[in-house]
Write a protein that holds these residues in place. Structure first.
Motif, PDB file in Angstrom:
ATOM      1  N   SER A 198      -9.315 -14.847  -2.958  1.00 63.01           N
ATOM      2  CA  SER A 198      -9.466 -13.504  -3.634  1.00 63.01           C
ATOM      3  C   SER A 198     -10.913 -13.584  -4.401  1.00 63.01           C
ATOM      4  CB  SER A 198      -8.540 -13.810  -4.730  1.00 63.01           C
ATOM      5  OG  SER A 198      -8.628 -14.663  -5.845  1.00 63.01           O
ATOM      6  N   ASP A 202     -11.847  -8.588  -0.753  1.00 64.15           N
ATOM      7  CA  ASP A 202     -11.463  -7.339  -1.475  1.00 64.15           C
ATOM      8  C   ASP A 202     -10.134  -6.792  -0.835  1.00 64.15           C
ATOM      9  OD1 ASP A 202     -13.956  -7.160  -3.275  1.00 64.15           O
ATOM     10  OD2 ASP A 202     -14.605  -7.255  -1.381  1.00 64.15           O
ATOM     11  N   LEU A 203      -9.691  -6.876   0.592  1.00 64.97           N
ATOM     12  CA  LEU A 203      -8.380  -6.269   0.781  1.00 64.97           C
ATOM     13  C   LEU A 203      -8.086  -7.119   1.787  1.00 64.97           C
ATOM     14  CD1 LEU A 203      -6.653  -3.714   0.425  1.00 64.97           C
ATOM     15  CD2 LEU A 203      -7.973  -2.674   2.221  1.00 64.97           C
ATOM     16  N   ASP A 217       2.199 -10.850   2.774  1.00 71.47           N
ATOM     17  CA  ASP A 217       2.386 -10.130   1.743  1.00 71.47           C
ATOM     18  C   ASP A 217       2.884 -11.041   0.643  1.00 71.47           C
ATOM     19  OD1 ASP A 217       2.567  -7.899  -0.262  1.00 71.47           O
ATOM     20  OD2 ASP A 217       4.660  -7.737   0.159  1.00 71.47           O
ATOM     21  N   SER A 220      -0.169 -13.632  -0.023  1.00 74.57           N
ATOM     22  CA  SER A 220      -1.578 -13.354  -0.465  1.00 74.57           C
ATOM     23  C   SER A 220      -2.057 -13.221  -1.910  1.00 74.57           C
ATOM     24  CB  SER A 220      -2.050 -12.180   0.192  1.00 74.57           C
ATOM     25  OG  SER A 220      -3.223 -11.569  -0.068  1.00 74.57           O
ATOM     26  N   ARG A 221      -3.081 -13.816  -2.257  1.00 77.10           N
ATOM     27  CA  ARG A 221      -3.621 -13.520  -3.670  1.00 77.10           C
ATOM     28  C   ARG A 221      -4.633 -12.207  -3.690  1.00 77.10           C
ATOM     29  NH1 ARG A 221      -5.008 -19.767  -5.086  1.00 77.10           N
ATOM     30  NH2 ARG A 221      -2.866 -20.572  -5.160  1.00 77.10           N
ATOM     31  N   VAL A 222      -4.784 -11.524  -2.388  1.00 70.71           N
ATOM     32  CA  VAL A 222      -5.652 -10.367  -2.359  1.00 70.71           C
ATOM     33  C   VAL A 222      -4.825  -9.092  -2.238  1.00 70.71           C
ATOM     34  CG1 VAL A 222      -7.560  -9.454  -1.025  1.00 70.71           C
ATOM     35  CG2 VAL A 222      -7.240 -11.865  -1.575  1.00 70.71           C
ATOM     36  N   PRO A 223      -5.242  -7.988  -2.701  1.00 76.83           N
ATOM     37  CA  PRO A 223      -4.364  -6.661  -2.297  1.00 76.83           C
ATOM     38  C   PRO A 223      -4.220  -6.640  -0.728  1.00 76.83           C
ATOM     39  CG  PRO A 223      -5.956  -6.277  -3.956  1.00 76.83           C
ATOM     40  CD  PRO A 223      -6.293  -7.640  -3.555  1.00 76.83           C
ATOM     41  N   SER A 391      -0.695   2.491   6.677  1.00 76.32           N
ATOM     42  CA  SER A 391      -0.103   2.005   5.250  1.00 76.32           C
ATOM     43  C   SER A 391       1.335   2.804   4.830  1.00 76.32           C
ATOM     44  CB  SER A 391      -0.919   2.469   4.166  1.00 76.32           C
ATOM     45  OG  SER A 391      -0.519   1.792   3.066  1.00 76.32           O
ATOM     46  N   THR A 393       2.965   1.959   2.352  1.00 73.90           N
ATOM     47  CA  THR A 393       2.956   1.763   1.142  1.00 73.90           C
ATOM     48  C   THR A 393       1.770   2.926   0.476  1.00 73.90           C
ATOM     49  OG1 THR A 393       1.108   0.209   0.867  1.00 73.90           O
ATOM     50  CG2 THR A 393       3.396  -0.671   0.901  1.00 73.90           C
ATOM     51  N   HIS A 396      -3.581   1.693  -1.574  1.00 71.81           N
ATOM     52  CA  HIS A 396      -4.230   2.895  -2.137  1.00 71.81           C
ATOM     53  C   HIS A 396      -4.413   3.975  -1.157  1.00 71.81           C
ATOM     54  CE1 HIS A 396      -7.469   1.185   0.433  1.00 71.81           C
ATOM     55  NE2 HIS A 396      -8.058   2.148   0.405  1.00 71.81           N
TER      56      HIS A 396
END
Length: 428
Positions: A198, A202-203, A217, A220-223, A391, A393, A396
């Motif tokens: 992380s 960043d992604l 998912d 991960s410790r990253v978005p 995506s 979700t 963003h």
């Protein structure tokens, strides 16, 4: 073409992060020149890429990979040309980096705007599709990001050949090849190590089967940007032009059954089921596609049609199989999609403006279509150029992701000495 350098995974990611600072400051012209050079390099090294791809296809045959996975793995001269064209198209697009949203003057006197900026370092974790190597590299680069690419073992030779061509082009343009970093190992444990970084990433964007995406998912410790599967529906409304509906069904189900925007379920209004289903059945059977139906469907088509189970309505077949249900109206179709849909792509065939408006407004999916094939749910077809992923979700991004989805916005404030509070008197 040079081999991928040997280094620890963290060394590679740190180098990629360092390269991201250079990429973030490149001019639009410099990025476009590099992208066009990458496209030229893919075409120049077509023979080497195809040779590497054949090694992967030979391995796929030995491992008994599915037809859908093998299709995604396969490169041809035409597909390499499309990869190159996608890079050139990305080069032709407006650069989102540095774009300023409308500024506003606040009562305090300051002017506030928002500037679009790169995300930084993006990790792509994907299976089978070697075209993702160039698509992801091109999109991330144009949006000012560096990218860490971790492809699957089934495409290891293809990915290395594609990445080597891209590195050659970057170096030729004076760029840092670490901006496009291919992880040299296919060890699944390396994924865990990667997505825990992380402080450097960043992604994370995983592309592949549901198992891979859930694995990423979970660890991960990253978005993470994700979509688990594409359970896409076509609803044939009572007002539909049945010829149009049939075309949408055949294109959506048969053109490439193994992709995530292929149709998996057909919903038919009971008022047109007796007319439409026999035609649909004949056409699907002519292409060796299997139809699985509910009780109403089997009453119309006969008991030889397999009975659709609950699992069939939940399934992403990725094969020439489609589940069918007869519904008594738009409300029932919307309820079915809400229950079984995957927020990917949903289609209505209708001549009713009211029904179309309700479908568009009420269906919870990232792409909603009226009288158009589900196969248009694609970044290129929607005008984004090569897409980096989809995506389902809502943070963003929602739907196919292009350049803008690979950036974020920062606030930019201009003032003329304004302070929020009274400044204490100066001592002198």
């Amino acid at each position: 073409m040079a081999e991928i350098p040997t280094a620890t995974l963290e060394d590679l990611v740190v180098a990629c992060k360092r390269a991201s600072r250079q990429v973030a400051t490149l001019s639009t012209d410099a990025k476009n020149r590099a992208l066009r050079a990458m496209a030229d390099a893919l075409e120049a090294h077509e023979a080497a890429i195809l040779e590497a791809n054949q090694r992967d296809l030979d391995g796929a045959a030995e491992r008994g990979l599915s037809e859908a996975m093998t299709d995604r793995l396969t490169l041809t001269p035409e597909r390499i040309a499309r990869m190159a064209d996608a890079l050139r198209e990305v080069a032709s697009f407006a650069d989102p980096v540095g774009e300023m949203a409308e500024t506003r003057r606040r009562p305090s006197g300051i002017e506030v705007g928002r500037m679009r900026v790169p995300l930084g370092v993006i990790a792509m974790i994907y299976e089978a599709r070697p075209n993702v190597t160039s698509d992801a590299a091109g999109l991330c680069f144009k949006a000012g990001n560096a990218v860490v690419l971790r492809g699957g073992s089934e495409a290891v030779h293809s990915n290395r050949a594609v990445a080597a061509a891209l590195h050659e082009a970057l170096e030729g343009e004076g760029g840092d090849p670490a901006a496009v970093t291919l992880v040299p190992t296919t060890d699944r444990e390396a994924i865990k190590d990667l997505i825990r970084m992380s402080e450097h990433l960043d992604l994370v964007i995983p592309r592949g089967g549901e198992g891979l995406i859930r694995f990423v998912d979970e660890h991960s410790r990253v978005p993470v940007i994700k979509h688990y599967k594409g359970v896409c529906h076509l609803f044939v409304d009572e007002t539909a032009d049945l010829d149009v509906a049939l075309d949408l069904l055949l294109d959506g189900k048969l053109s490439r059954p193994g992709v995530c925007n292929a149709l998996e379920t057909l919903l038919v209004h009971e008022a047109v089921a007796a007319d439409f289903l026999p035609r649909a059945h004949r056409e699907l059977a002519a292409h060796d596609a299997e139809l699985r139906g509910d009780a109403a469907t089997r009453r119309i088509l006969g008991e030889s049609v397999p009975e659709a189970t609950e699992a069939d309505y939940e399934a992403e077949f990725l094969a020439p199989i489609i589940a069918v249900r007869v519904v008594d109206g738009l409300d029932a179709a919307l309820d079915h999609v809400a229950t079984y849909g995957s927020q990917h792509t949903e289609v209505i065939a209708t001549e009713s403006v009211a029904a179309a408006r309700r479908w568009v407004r009420e269906v919870d999916a990232s792409v909603v279509l009226v009288n158009a094939s589900s196969r248009f749910s694609d970044g290129g077809e929607l005008g984004l150029g090569a897409e980096i992923g989809i995506s389902t979700t809502k943070l963003h991004a929602f739907g196919p992701m292009g350049l803008e989805a690979l950036t974020t916005q920062k606030f930019v404030v201009h003032g003329a000495g304004e302070t929020r509070h009274a400044v204490p008197p100066r001592a002198s």
